[in-house]
Motif scaffolding. Structure first.
Motif, PDB file in Angstrom:
ATOM      1  N   GLU A   1       0.817  -1.211   0.000  1.00 25.77           N
ATOM      2  CA  GLU A   1       0.000   0.000   0.000  1.00 25.77           C
ATOM      3  C   GLU A   1       0.853   1.263   0.000  1.00 25.77           C
ATOM      4  O   GLU A   1       1.914   1.311   0.633  1.00 25.77           O
ATOM      5  CB  GLU A   1      -0.919  -0.001   1.219  1.00 25.77           C
ATOM      6  CG  GLU A   1      -2.108  -0.925   1.014  1.00 25.77           C
ATOM      7  CD  GLU A   1      -3.182  -0.709   2.046  1.00 25.77           C
ATOM      8  OE1 GLU A   1      -3.761   0.396   2.046  1.00 25.77           O
ATOM      9  OE2 GLU A   1      -3.416  -1.638   2.850  1.00 25.77           O
ATOM     10  N   LEU A   2       0.372   2.264  -0.719  1.00 19.38           N
ATOM     11  CA  LEU A   2       1.039   3.559  -0.772  1.00 19.38           C
ATOM     12  C   LEU A   2       0.121   4.594  -0.136  1.00 19.38           C
ATOM     13  O   LEU A   2      -1.099   4.402  -0.124  1.00 19.38           O
ATOM     14  CB  LEU A   2       1.299   3.949  -2.231  1.00 19.38           C
ATOM     15  CG  LEU A   2       2.181   3.005  -3.051  1.00 19.38           C
ATOM     16  CD1 LEU A   2       2.152   3.394  -4.514  1.00 19.38           C
ATOM     17  CD2 LEU A   2       3.602   3.016  -2.513  1.00 19.38           C
ATOM     18  N   PRO A   3       0.682   5.690   0.374  1.00 19.97           N
ATOM     19  CA  PRO A   3      -0.222   6.704   0.943  1.00 19.97           C
ATOM     20  C   PRO A   3      -1.109   7.283  -0.163  1.00 19.97           C
ATOM     21  O   PRO A   3      -0.600   7.639  -1.231  1.00 19.97           O
ATOM     22  CB  PRO A   3       0.727   7.768   1.509  1.00 19.97           C
ATOM     23  CG  PRO A   3       2.080   7.440   0.980  1.00 19.97           C
ATOM     24  CD  PRO A   3       2.086   6.034   0.489  1.00 19.97           C
ATOM     25  N   PRO A   4      -2.418   7.338   0.062  1.00 25.51           N
ATOM     26  CA  PRO A   4      -3.295   7.862  -0.979  1.00 25.51           C
ATOM     27  C   PRO A   4      -3.286   9.391  -1.025  1.00 25.51           C
ATOM     28  O   PRO A   4      -3.041  10.045  -0.020  1.00 25.51           O
ATOM     29  CB  PRO A   4      -4.671   7.359  -0.560  1.00 25.51           C
ATOM     30  CG  PRO A   4      -4.596   7.152   0.912  1.00 25.51           C
ATOM     31  CD  PRO A   4      -3.163   6.840   1.240  1.00 25.51           C
ATOM     32  N   ILE A   5      -3.532   9.922  -2.197  1.00 23.77           N
ATOM     33  CA  ILE A   5      -3.692  11.371  -2.368  1.00 23.77           C
ATOM     34  C   ILE A   5      -5.175  11.593  -2.645  1.00 23.77           C
ATOM     35  O   ILE A   5      -5.711  11.077  -3.627  1.00 23.77           O
ATOM     36  CB  ILE A   5      -2.824  11.862  -3.537  1.00 23.77           C
ATOM     37  CG1 ILE A   5      -1.355  11.573  -3.223  1.00 23.77           C
ATOM     38  CG2 ILE A   5      -3.062  13.342  -3.814  1.00 23.77           C
ATOM     39  CD1 ILE A   5      -0.451  11.634  -4.425  1.00 23.77           C
ATOM     40  N   LEU A   6      -5.823  12.309  -1.749  1.00 23.09           N
ATOM     41  CA  LEU A   6      -7.282  12.342  -1.827  1.00 23.09           C
ATOM     42  C   LEU A   6      -7.852  13.727  -2.121  1.00 23.09           C
ATOM     43  O   LEU A   6      -8.994  13.859  -2.553  1.00 23.09           O
ATOM     44  CB  LEU A   6      -7.880  11.809  -0.521  1.00 23.09           C
ATOM     45  CG  LEU A   6      -7.471  10.361  -0.200  1.00 23.09           C
ATOM     46  CD1 LEU A   6      -7.976   9.945   1.176  1.00 23.09           C
ATOM     47  CD2 LEU A   6      -7.973   9.398  -1.262  1.00 23.09           C
ATOM     48  N   ASP A   7      -7.070  14.754  -1.901  1.00 23.91           N
ATOM     49  CA  ASP A   7      -7.603  16.100  -2.035  1.00 23.91           C
ATOM     50  C   ASP A   7      -6.979  16.773  -3.257  1.00 23.91           C
ATOM     51  O   ASP A   7      -5.759  16.746  -3.425  1.00 23.91           O
ATOM     52  CB  ASP A   7      -7.271  16.890  -0.756  1.00 23.91           C
ATOM     53  CG  ASP A   7      -7.763  18.311  -0.855  1.00 23.91           C
ATOM     54  OD1 ASP A   7      -8.992  18.484  -0.947  1.00 23.91           O
ATOM     55  OD2 ASP A   7      -6.927  19.242  -0.893  1.00 23.91           O
ATOM     56  N   VAL A   8      -7.804  17.388  -4.091  1.00 22.30           N
ATOM     57  CA  VAL A   8      -7.269  17.983  -5.325  1.00 22.30           C
ATOM     58  C   VAL A   8      -6.261  19.101  -5.044  1.00 22.30           C
ATOM     59  O   VAL A   8      -5.241  19.202  -5.731  1.00 22.30           O
ATOM     60  CB  VAL A   8      -8.371  18.545  -6.268  1.00 22.30           C
ATOM     61  CG1 VAL A   8      -8.983  17.455  -7.120  1.00 22.30           C
ATOM     62  CG2 VAL A   8      -9.424  19.335  -5.542  1.00 22.30           C
ATOM     63  N   LEU A   9      -6.554  19.926  -4.054  1.00 23.46           N
ATOM     64  CA  LEU A   9      -5.664  21.067  -3.796  1.00 23.46           C
ATOM     65  C   LEU A   9      -4.295  20.571  -3.327  1.00 23.46           C
ATOM     66  O   LEU A   9      -3.257  21.100  -3.705  1.00 23.46           O
ATOM     67  CB  LEU A   9      -6.294  22.013  -2.778  1.00 23.46           C
ATOM     68  CG  LEU A   9      -7.655  22.587  -3.207  1.00 23.46           C
ATOM     69  CD1 LEU A   9      -8.229  23.498  -2.129  1.00 23.46           C
ATOM     70  CD2 LEU A   9      -7.559  23.340  -4.533  1.00 23.46           C
ATOM     71  N   GLU A  10      -4.327  19.507  -2.521  1.00 20.10           N
ATOM     72  CA  GLU A  10      -3.106  18.869  -2.045  1.00 20.10           C
ATOM     73  C   GLU A  10      -2.346  18.253  -3.242  1.00 20.10           C
ATOM     74  O   GLU A  10      -1.136  18.407  -3.385  1.00 20.10           O
ATOM     75  CB  GLU A  10      -3.551  17.766  -1.066  1.00 20.10           C
ATOM     76  CG  GLU A  10      -2.533  17.276  -0.075  1.00 20.10           C
ATOM     77  CD  GLU A  10      -1.875  18.383   0.710  1.00 20.10           C
ATOM     78  OE1 GLU A  10      -2.585  19.288   1.210  1.00 20.10           O
ATOM     79  OE2 GLU A  10      -0.620  18.325   0.802  1.00 20.10           O
ATOM     80  N   SER A  11      -3.102  17.573  -4.070  1.00 19.61           N
ATOM     81  CA  SER A  11      -2.519  16.840  -5.192  1.00 19.61           C
ATOM     82  C   SER A  11      -1.813  17.767  -6.184  1.00 19.61           C
ATOM     83  O   SER A  11      -0.826  17.395  -6.808  1.00 19.61           O
ATOM     84  CB  SER A  11      -3.628  16.049  -5.889  1.00 19.61           C
ATOM     85  OG  SER A  11      -3.122  15.340  -6.975  1.00 19.61           O
ATOM     86  N   MET A  12      -2.323  18.987  -6.311  1.00 18.31           N
ATOM     87  CA  MET A  12      -1.768  19.943  -7.278  1.00 18.31           C
ATOM     88  C   MET A  12      -0.416  20.499  -6.866  1.00 18.31           C
ATOM     89  O   MET A  12       0.328  21.011  -7.692  1.00 18.31           O
ATOM     90  CB  MET A  12      -2.707  21.148  -7.409  1.00 18.31           C
ATOM     91  CG  MET A  12      -3.981  20.873  -8.137  1.00 18.31           C
ATOM     92  SD  MET A  12      -5.089  22.286  -8.011  1.00 18.31           S
ATOM     93  CE  MET A  12      -4.496  23.287  -9.369  1.00 18.31           C
ATOM     94  N   LYS A  13      -0.134  20.442  -5.570  1.00 18.35           N
ATOM     95  CA  LYS A  13       1.094  21.070  -5.066  1.00 18.35           C
ATOM     96  C   LYS A  13       2.318  20.397  -5.686  1.00 18.35           C
ATOM     97  O   LYS A  13       2.373  19.163  -5.762  1.00 18.35           O
ATOM     98  CB  LYS A  13       1.170  20.964  -3.543  1.00 18.35           C
ATOM     99  CG  LYS A  13       0.158  21.835  -2.841  1.00 18.35           C
ATOM    100  CD  LYS A  13       0.330  21.725  -1.331  1.00 18.35           C
ATOM    101  CE  LYS A  13      -0.747  22.555  -0.636  1.00 18.35           C
ATOM    102  NZ  LYS A  13      -0.960  22.105   0.738  1.00 18.35           N
ATOM    103  N   PRO A  14       3.312  21.163  -6.072  1.00 18.20           N
ATOM    104  CA  PRO A  14       4.495  20.586  -6.720  1.00 18.20           C
ATOM    105  C   PRO A  14       5.205  19.557  -5.839  1.00 18.20           C
ATOM    106  O   PRO A  14       5.790  18.600  -6.344  1.00 18.20           O
ATOM    107  CB  PRO A  14       5.406  21.781  -6.981  1.00 18.20           C
ATOM    108  CG  PRO A  14       4.635  22.998  -6.630  1.00 18.20           C
ATOM    109  CD  PRO A  14       3.367  22.618  -5.967  1.00 18.20           C
ATOM    110  N   GLU A  15       5.103  19.739  -4.516  1.00 14.27           N
ATOM    111  CA  GLU A  15       5.832  18.799  -3.651  1.00 14.27           C
ATOM    112  C   GLU A  15       5.106  17.456  -3.478  1.00 14.27           C
ATOM    113  O   GLU A  15       5.674  16.499  -2.958  1.00 14.27           O
ATOM    114  CB  GLU A  15       6.144  19.434  -2.287  1.00 14.27           C
ATOM    115  CG  GLU A  15       4.957  19.819  -1.433  1.00 14.27           C
ATOM    116  CD  GLU A  15       4.447  21.246  -1.689  1.00 14.27           C
ATOM    117  OE1 GLU A  15       4.671  21.784  -2.803  1.00 14.27           O
ATOM    118  OE2 GLU A  15       3.813  21.824  -0.790  1.00 14.27           O
ATOM    119  N   THR A  16       3.856  17.371  -3.909  1.00 10.67           N
ATOM    120  CA  THR A  16       3.137  16.094  -3.783  1.00 10.67           C
ATOM    121  C   THR A  16       3.679  15.093  -4.803  1.00 10.67           C
ATOM    122  O   THR A  16       3.824  15.416  -5.977  1.00 10.67           O
ATOM    123  CB  THR A  16       1.631  16.316  -4.047  1.00 10.67           C
ATOM    124  OG1 THR A  16       1.164  17.316  -3.156  1.00 10.67           O
ATOM    125  CG2 THR A  16       0.829  15.041  -3.841  1.00 10.67           C
TER     126      THR A  16
END
Ligand code: FES
Ligand code: FES
Lengths: 149, 749
Positions: free
Chosen positions: B126-141
């Motif tokens: 399992e990998l940590p999920p990315i669930l929020d669009v604003l979070e996902s857009m960040k370059p560091e994600t």
């Protein structure tokens, strides 16, 4: 077991756990009865069981031994459409048609018990039948117009 | 319209008889001898690497005829990079959303297939999920796909600096001078609006049946909005030439954009190919909700400036669509033509993003991405009208775009009826009078839809009995068969009963784009019209040779050709068809029509919702609802009204009750009890006011019809709720709970 569908007797072997819907669709090949959810929430599998509208996905096949079942295929008589079927065509109450058999049979059972309903009574009667295409407007009108014919 | 005798008449659908008697055939109704049953194994994790996938136990189970994983897919081996549309059918190294297919089984019974699926062993890391669009857009994600670049899916752009990103698509439009525009404004409002993913809610779950004939041709029955595009996708998946695959059209139990996606057909076709036996697959309702593409959730921020007289001076809008775990479909693409397009806005900026998260991927739903952006734009217009104390319809009328204006996309507007439609609604509401009751309120909103561009062909055969057969390749999702039959009847002057419409399979029918974008009647009607003109021209020449007169002198009426009104020089089309196929004849009369991308005929639907709020429970009752829409010309008003009423009801559902509920990216409300859609008691009768400002490019003036009427519904309801309660809700769905919370807040302040 013996089962009577649309006035015809059938003798079938049924595995336990099979629903009436399974039997109708896959054993008797009466595919006019549809499965939209399989959990009693959409009404597309509605058939008449001794004149009462039921969700056939919730009825075990073994429960219907000796009862009379009517499916959409059995609604027209001698090639003549039931007034509800005709009204659904004329009023534009049919779009994709997936809900149609279930709604018509629900409406049939309802009108048999309440021949002169109000709009609200019609809406309540078909509240267990989802339709995603028509917005119900023309379905309600079709049922009303069938009461007049 | 008295101009035509069949076009414009309310006619019952030609497919209705089969549907009311239960004889219409849908995908799940196709039964073939010796059929196997297929079942999909779906991944339970939101984000994980597949460490080990072992199917040996499943394969060994008696009755199992095939087990397939990504490594068995011919199309996955032969090409790289893969087309996006081919990838989502079976996961390869990684899973990016819960419910993603990992393997598929064919067995002699559904019970055995289910048992076999349970025997497949998969180990996931399992990998940590990315669930929020604003979070996902960040370059560091961290990027969900290490080789995914914005707008350059799966292949890096030439620009050296670019880095992989979770922003799958990005689009910006700038016009005028935004800063100067805001300076001119007397009032500037900025708001953020949110929507959740919603499902199309088609009543018919996905199903597919496939078989292989002795010559090795794969035949597939499945509900697809586009049988030709489906054929291409299936052929690519199987790595076969398209001519080895035949798609057979069946009735479709509701689609609304959701059935361009092929949930089962490629898998089913591969199982049939591997086993040599027919295979049937069906999805359960929970699979449909969890894995068959909903419409995206969104976060929209809009800033708008107006003068105190209510003229818009500037607007900027940022649209972020949650694309889910796969960059399948771009909603950004539609934002270009459908955002802030119906108003005159001299200075503007439109920016849109499709952003990946570890949730179920999305697809197009009735006016893709556009109800979401209109929820923001048309709520904002309402808020502005309230501050300026203006009539909300008047505010819209004075800013509405007209013919000759330049849309944000740069397109010059052709003849449009936006203003006429608003005026029609104003007149209707004036007649209706205002609401009197306590806790009642009215909301209005516009819904704009630009329309897509597609291509179609049509054949017209003149039969020896004077009837006409029309062959097309487009599946009927909106009553299209009936409307095109009307056109044929009109053109030959014959009754509807003398026209039969055949939707051919991909081996026999002329090409058809998918039935999407409200294009079908608009564009297909042109192809059909041209096929009719082609056949008529052939008939005129046959008649001219017979009577030895000029072909151009013949008119068509009542199924006959008449030369300049002379009853002596008149002949039935059936007689000409009969002579043409006799051994001395010129050969059968076959008309051929084909249409390339037409210029769009955009339209606006204006909504008015009257609601009543129960302040104790927060429940919204929709008292009445009306939509005025410019349909250009309603070929079949019965059908057009039905489209409008259905779309509005979907819109009411979206506004008040529908929405995916996730727990850590996993869909929680996966039954129709928990994903609640409007029933007959949730909606009133819906008045459809048809405005007919004919388009320049559609035959008879036809415009796009099916999509505009969902677009404005979300804001119309939100605006009505504010009128009734004073509470402004900026996030959907506007549940009783949300309304009670709003009322509580209001009491505090
Ligand atoms: S299939 Fe029986 S209620 Fe939905
Ligand atoms: S007509 Fe499609 S669901 Fe009712």
């Amino acid at each position: 077991m013996k089962i009577k569908v649309n006035g015809q007797d059938y003798e079938i072997t049924v595995e336990p756990g099979r629903t009436l819907l399974d039997i109708l669709r896959y054993e008797l090949r009466l595919t006019g009865t549809k499965e939209g959810c399989g959990t009693g929430s959409c009404g597309s599998c509605t058939v008449l069981l001794d004149g009462e509208a039921v969700n056939s996905c919730l009825v075990f096949a073994i429960e219907v031994e000796g009862k009379e079942i009517t499916t959409i295929e059995g609604l027209s008589q001698q090639g003549k459409l039931h007034p509800l079927q005709q009204a659904f065509i004329d009023e534009g109450a049919v779009q994709c048609g997936f809900c149609t058999p279930g709604v018509i049979l629900t409406a049939k059972a309802f009108l048999d018990s309440n021949p002169h309903p109000t709009e609200l009574e019609i809406r309540q009667a078909i509240a267990g039948n989802l339709c995603r295409c028509t917005g119900y407007d023309k379905i309600v009108r079709a049922i009303m117009s069938a009461t007049n014919s | 319209m008295a101009k035509y005798s069949v076009v414009g008449k309310r006619v019952p659908r030609i497919d209705a008889l089969n549907k009311v008697t239960g004889t219409a055939v849908y995908s799940g109704d196709v039964i073939l001898p010796d059929m196997l049953y297929g079942k999909v194994l779906r991944n339970p994790h939101t984000h994980a690497i597949i460490q080990r996938l072992d199917v040996t136990k499943a394969q060994a189970l008696e009755g199992v005829k095939a087990v397939i994983t990504a490594s068995d897919v011919p199309g996955y081996q032969s090409r790289s990079p893969l087309l996006l549309a081919e990838m989502p059918h079976l996961a390869q190294e990684k899973v990016t959303y819960a419910g993603q297919p990992v393997a598929v089984v064919a067995a002699t019974s559904i019970e055995i297939a289910e048992k076999a699926v349970d025997l497949i062993e998969v180990e996931y890391e399992e990998l940590p999920p990315i669930l929020d669009v604003l979070e996902s857009m960040k370059p560091e994600t961290p990027p969900i796909y290490p080789d995914l670049y914005t707008n350059f899916i799966a292949s890096p752009p030439s620009d050296e600096d670019s880095t992989p990103s979770n922003i799958a698509y990005h689009m910006v439009i700038n016009r005028g001078d935004l800063e100067a525009g805001f300076k001119e404004a007397d009032l500037i409002l900025e708001n953020t609006f949110r929507t959740q993913p919603v499902h199309h809610g088609y009543l018919e779950p996905f199903a597919a049946v496939a078989s292989v004939d002795m010559g090795g041709k794969v035949i597939v029955w499945t509900q697809s909005q586009g049988v030709f595009t489906a054929r291409q996708m299936i052929a690519a998946f199987l790595d076969l030439p398209a001519s080895r695959v035949n798609l057979v059209p069946v009735e479709i139990g509701g689609a609304f954009g959701g059935k361009s996606f092929l949930a089962l057909a490629p898998l089913c076709a591969l199982l049939a190919l591997k086993t040599g036996r027919p295979v049937r697959m069906e999805m359960s309702r929970d699979e449909v909700i969890k894995a068959a593409r909903p419409a995206p959730g969104s976060v929209t921020t809009i800033k708008m400036g107006v003068t105190k007289e209510g003229y818009i001076t500037a607007a900027s809008i940022s649209l972020i669509y949650d694309a889910g775990g796969f960059p399948e479909m771009s909603h950004t693409m539609f934002a270009r033509g459908n955002t802030l397009s119906h108003y005159k806005i001299p200075n503007l900026k439109i920016e849109a993003f499709d952003v990946l998260t570890n949730k179920v991927p999305v697809t197009y739903y009735r006016a893709p991405g556009t109800p979401q952006n209109h929820f923001a734009v048309e709520s904002q217009m309402d808020l502005i009208a309230r501050v300026l104390d203006m009539d909300p319809l008047q505010l819209r009328i004075q800013n509405i775009a007209v013919e000759g204006d330049t849309a944000p996309s740069g397109e010059i507007l052709p003849k449009v009826g936006y203003k006429e439609t608003l005026e029609r609604m104003a007149e209707y509401l004036k007649e209706k009078g205002s609401l009197q009751g306590d806790d009642q309120g009215r909301g209005v909103a516009c819904g704009f839809w630009h329309g897509a561009t597609v291509t179609f062909g049509a054949y017209v055969h003149i039969n020896i009995d004077g009837s006409v057969t029309l062959v097309v390749g487009v599946t009927d999702v909106s009553g299209s068969r009936t409307s095109i039959a009307q056109i044929v009847a009109e053109e030959f002057g014959i009754p509807m009963e003398s026209v039969s419409v055949v939707v051919g399979d991909t081996d026999t029918a002329p090409w058809a784009s998918p039935s999407v974008g409200s294009q079908t009647i608009y564009s297909l009607s042109q192809a059909v019209y041209r096929a009719c003109q082609d056949a008529k021209e052939q008939l005129r020449h046959l008649a001219a040779a017979r009577f030895e007169v000029e072909a151009s002198g013949f008119e068509f009426a009542n199924g006959r050709l008449i030369f300049q009104g002379d009853a002596e020089k008149s002949i039935a089309i059936g007689s000409l068809a009969r002579y043409s196929i006799s051994f001395r004849g010129a050969g059968p009369v076959v008309g051929r029509g084909s249409i390339g991308g037409l210029p769009p005929a955009p339209s606006v639907a204006v909504h008015a919702a009257d609601v009543e709020i129960d302040k104790e429970t927060g429940k919204v009752k929709v008292l009445s609802y009306a939509v005025a829409q410019d349909v250009g010309l309603a070929v079949n008003p019965l059908s057009v009204e039905g489209q409008i009423q259905g779309a509005v009801t979907q819109g009411i559902g979206w506004a008040l009750m529908e929405g995916y509920q996730f727990d850590q990216g996993k869909v929680q409300n996966d039954t129709l009890l928990d994903y609640r859609m409007p029933t007959a008691t949730d909606v009133p009768m819906i008045d459809a006011l048809l405005v007919e400002v004919g388009s320049d490019s559609g035959i008879y003036g036809i415009r796009h019809v099916g999509e505009p009427p969902i677009v404005g519904a979300l804001a119309a309801i939100a605006n009505a709720i504010q009128s009734a309660t004073g509470v402004r809700i900026k996030e959907l769905p506007m549940t009783p709970e949300a309304i009670l919370n709003g009322l509580k807040e209001q009491n505090k302040s």
